[in-house]
Scaffold this active site. Structure first.
Site: not given
Ligand code: HPA
Length: 280
Positions: A35, A66, A88, A90-91, A118, A219-220, A243, A255
């Protein structure tokens, strides 16, 4: 749950075959850009560009930040395939779909995979904009039963029970350390915890991850690394710290913040990756 469909060898080969018809290069290195880190792809020399939507069987990337393109060109003279964006879990895609690009890379003969992402800082020493070399990972999603190798084992790629003791290749770790020195890039080293997202973590999640030994959270990445190792690819990974993870509950993560930090990190990451590529 969404652990299916399991992608087949035929589907993987359809994609690989299509890509061969669309590029003159024979890529040796694969890079997945996380990201906000997509800018590196723009500096590829003599690049052939293929939108994800044109590649047979490849899931679409639906996330802002992306670009959803595959670029195949030269980076420091090395034929390199760059995924500008990733898929991902979560998609709503299955683990097999999430890792489909890595399978395609394997059929294209790519032997080295560089993953980037990220991530939120769990280690209190890290600040947004920093880079972390991933020395190991916590496969939390896998521990919950979503391992990308669940399903029929594709014997063409690797064994039913692959080893993960050195997921991040020791000689590539060494090369990355040298590249950081050469380019005077500050590079932390730490453990990446892979969650599913898409919600960011609650403070208690983060304190748990800290206790479990994680330095950064995202998340990846982890599923891609498992599939890469299944077929013996050499893997190198970097987290861009976007962050501070919110262990005290006082700050909010967005995000947008992740993408803004990406703008700062992308040039640093490019310098580092170019030095790595020169050393390969
Ligand atoms: N948590 C999870 N994933 C992330 C974060 C985070 O704080 N930052 C960027 N990706």
């Amino acid at each position: 749950m969404n652990n299916q469909p399991f992608m087949t060898l035929q589907q993987i080969d359809e994609a690989a075959q299509f890509i061969r018809t669309r590029t003159k290069h024979h890529p040796e290195v694969g890079i997945i850009l996380g990201s906000g880190l997509g800018a590196l792809a723009e500096s590829l020399a003599d690049a052939d560009i293929i939108p994800f939507t044109e590649i047979p069987n490849l899931p679409r990337s639906t996330v802002p930040g992306h670009a959803g393109r595959m670029l195949i060109g030269l980076l420091e003279g090395k034929p390199t395939l760059v995924m500008q964006g990733r898929i991902h879990f979560y998609e709503g895609y299955s683990m097999s779909q999430v890792t489909f690009p890595v399978r395609v890379m394997q059929r294209l003969g790519i032997a080295t995979l560089i993953v980037t992402n990220a991530a939120g800082a769990i280690n209190p020493q890290y600040t947004p904009g920093d880079l972390m070399l991933i020395t190991d990972n916590l496969n939390l999603v896998g521990m919950m039963g979503f391992n990308p190798l669940i399903g029929p084992n594709l014997e063409e790629f690797g064994p039913r029970f692959p080893d993960m003791s050195q997921a991040y290749d020791r000689s590539l770790l060494q090369l990355a350390r040298q590249a950081a020195q050469q380019t005077q890039t500050t590079l932390w080293e730490g453990v990446y915890a892979g969650l599913s997202g898409p919600s960011f973590e609650a403070p208690a999640d983060l304190r748990f991850l800290r206790l479990a030994g994680a330095d950064a959270v995202g998340m990846s990445t982890v599923p891609e690394v498992i599939v890469a190792r299944h077929s013996g690819m050499r893997v190198l990974g970097f987290s861009g710290i976007s962050n501070k993870a919110n262990l005290d509950g006082d700050t909010i993560t967005t995000h947008e913040e992740v993408l803004e930090a990406g703008d700062i990190m992308a040039p640093k990451l490019e310098t580092l990756l170019r030095a790595v590529l020169r050393g390969l």
